[in-house]
Each structure stands twice: as structure tokens, then as C-alpha cells.
Design an enzyme around this catalytic site. Sequence first.
Site, PDB file in Angstrom:
ATOM      1  N   GLY A  17       0.658  -1.270  -0.227  1.00 23.89           N
ATOM      2  CA  GLY A  17      -0.612  -0.005   0.239  1.00 23.89           C
ATOM      3  C   GLY A  17       0.976   1.383   0.017  1.00 23.89           C
ATOM      4  O   GLY A  17       1.846   1.150   0.157  1.00 23.89           O
TER       5      GLY A  17
ATOM      6  N   CYS B 157       4.750  -0.136   7.360  1.00 23.43           N
ATOM      7  CA  CYS B 157       4.043   1.662   6.858  1.00 23.43           C
ATOM      8  C   CYS B 157       6.027   1.749   5.861  1.00 23.43           C
ATOM      9  O   CYS B 157       7.105   2.023   6.524  1.00 23.43           O
ATOM     10  CB  CYS B 157       4.204   2.540   7.450  1.00 23.43           C
ATOM     11  SG  CYS B 157       3.927   3.955   6.330  1.00 23.43           S
TER      12      CYS B 157
ATOM     13  N   HIS C   3      -2.669   8.392   6.301  1.00 24.56           N
ATOM     14  CA  HIS C   3      -1.447   9.426   5.867  1.00 24.56           C
ATOM     15  C   HIS C   3      -2.377  10.429   5.106  1.00 24.56           C
ATOM     16  O   HIS C   3      -1.698  10.705   4.472  1.00 24.56           O
ATOM     17  CB  HIS C   3      -1.133   8.410   4.679  1.00 24.56           C
ATOM     18  CG  HIS C   3      -0.079   7.825   5.097  1.00 24.56           C
ATOM     19  ND1 HIS C   3       1.040   7.446   5.672  1.00 24.56           N
ATOM     20  CD2 HIS C   3      -0.173   6.115   4.239  1.00 24.56           C
ATOM     21  CE1 HIS C   3       1.423   6.262   5.541  1.00 24.56           C
ATOM     22  NE2 HIS C   3       1.184   5.821   5.425  1.00 24.56           N
TER      23      HIS C   3
HETATM   24  C1  QAP Z   1       0.247  -0.187   4.616  1.00 29.86           C
HETATM   25  O1  QAP Z   1       2.099  -1.180   4.236  1.00 29.86           O
HETATM   26  C2  QAP Z   1      -0.371  -1.682   4.895  1.00 29.86           C
HETATM   27  O2  QAP Z   1       9.107  -2.048   7.410  1.00 29.86           O
HETATM   28  C3  QAP Z   1       1.172  -1.119   4.275  1.00 29.86           C
HETATM   29  O3  QAP Z   1      10.814  -2.142   5.653  1.00 29.86           O
HETATM   30  C4  QAP Z   1       0.266  -1.877   6.225  1.00 29.86           C
HETATM   31  O4  QAP Z   1       2.995  -1.603   2.340  1.00 29.86           O
HETATM   32  C5  QAP Z   1      -1.448  -2.581   4.969  1.00 29.86           C
HETATM   33  C6  QAP Z   1       6.839  -2.172   3.745  1.00 29.86           C
HETATM   34  C7  QAP Z   1      -0.918  -3.436   7.426  1.00 29.86           C
HETATM   35  C8  QAP Z   1      -2.129  -3.803   5.714  1.00 29.86           C
HETATM   36  C9  QAP Z   1      -1.476  -3.697   6.558  1.00 29.86           C
HETATM   37  C10 QAP Z   1       7.373  -2.104   5.680  1.00 29.86           C
HETATM   38  C11 QAP Z   1       8.524  -2.794   3.501  1.00 29.86           C
HETATM   39  C12 QAP Z   1       5.834  -2.464   4.210  1.00 29.86           C
HETATM   40  C13 QAP Z   1       8.306  -2.076   6.430  1.00 29.86           C
HETATM   41  C14 QAP Z   1       3.415  -1.528   3.633  1.00 29.86           C
HETATM   42  C15 QAP Z   1       9.815  -2.439   4.843  1.00 29.86           C
HETATM   43  C16 QAP Z   1       9.020  -2.889   3.623  1.00 29.86           C
HETATM   44  C17 QAP Z   1       4.291  -2.011   3.733  1.00 29.86           C
HETATM   45 CO    CO Z   2       2.003   3.442   5.403  1.00 28.09          CO
END
Ligand code: QAP
Ligand code: CO
Length: 171
Positions: A45, A95, A141
Site C-alpha cells: 500500500g 509502513c 496518511h
Molecule cells: C500498509 O504497508 C499496510 O517496514 C502498507 O521494511 C499495513 O506496504 C497494509 C514495508 C498493514 C496492510 C496492513 C514495510 C516494506 C511495507 C517495511 C506496507 C519494510 C518494507 C509496508
Molecule cells: Co503507511
Amino acid sequence: MIREIVIYPDKRLRKVSQDVTEFDEKLHNLLDDMYETMIAKDGIGLAAIQIGIDKNALLINLADEEGEQHKEDLLEVINPKITHLEGSEIYQEGCLSVPGYYDDIQRAKNITVEYFDRYGNKIVRDLDGLLAIAMQHEMDHLKGHLFIEKLSYLKRKKFEKEWKKKLKAAK
Ligand code: QAP
Ligand code: CO
């Protein structure tokens, strides 16, 4: 084009984004750049403000059971509004703007959301599961909020201490 992700505690992440008014090529280029950036950084996301653009636009592209993301499943969400929230659920969130940190966050389990696609078509959807969680996370956000604001006082304090240490070590 892959854009740079805005990382916490950058002040831009606190900005309230503005509604999209023109569903034109400029918007399409923004959405395409957001997609390229999200995939390059292994995200599921991304909100426009995470690449520094304060527009009400976000993407969600969940992985399938094999952990693969398919562009056919991509949700491009413009000017979203939640019209109904129900139930409660806890999920371990992360995130792209807070890389390497994950914690349990409580959100509504079922939501109804109204938004527009890239062409300006209005869409109304009932969401549950990870899709409902991701939508609430990304919509936060757009209002200038991050998931870490939902942590308890003590967890937030611990996070801030560790984050400062991590940023210092990365310099
Ligand atoms: C938001 O999150 C989300 O720490 C999107 O090192 C959160 O794409 C959607 C990411 C919870 C559904 C459930 C995070 C990538 C990606 C990290 C993400 C990282 C590399 C997070
Ligand atoms: Co985020």
C-alpha cells in the site's frame, strides 16, 4: 519513475492531502509512479504523500496466497470517504515510511468506502480482512496520520528512542 519514499519523522507526512480535481494525464503519471515505487520497495500500500505529493490518492495491491502481487488486483483509490465502520480487529502493521518497524494496531473490521478510479468513475465497496485494514492505514496518511500514533504511550516512547538511535546509526 521510481520516487523517493518520505521517511518518518519528515514533516510532510503530517500534511493533510487535498482532493484530486482533474482526472488527467498528470494524475495517471502520479499513479503510475506510485505503483512503480510501491513495487520497487516491496509495499502492498502507498499514499501519494509518501512520495511527497499531497493529493488524496492511494494504492493497495495485496499479495495472493503464494505471496505474489498481481497488477490486476491493484486498487487505485482517489478522494476516498469511509461511510460505514463496523467491528474491530488487530493486525500487525508496517509502513514504507517507517521501515523495519511493525506493531499490532486495532482498526475497524468491516468498512464501506466510496472513492473514484483514475478515470473519475465513482466506486462504492464493502471491504473486510486485510483490504479493510490497508484502506484505513492508507486513508490515515491522507489526513497526515501514521500507524505509530495508535501505539500506547509507553510503546511510542520506546519506538521513538529506538528510531532516533537507528537514524543516528544510519547517518
Ligand atoms: C500498509 O504497508 C499496510 O517496514 C502498507 O521494511 C499495513 O506496504 C497494509 C514495508 C498493514 C496492510 C496492513 C514495510 C516494506 C511495507 C517495511 C506496507 C519494510 C518494507 C509496508
Ligand atoms: Co503507511
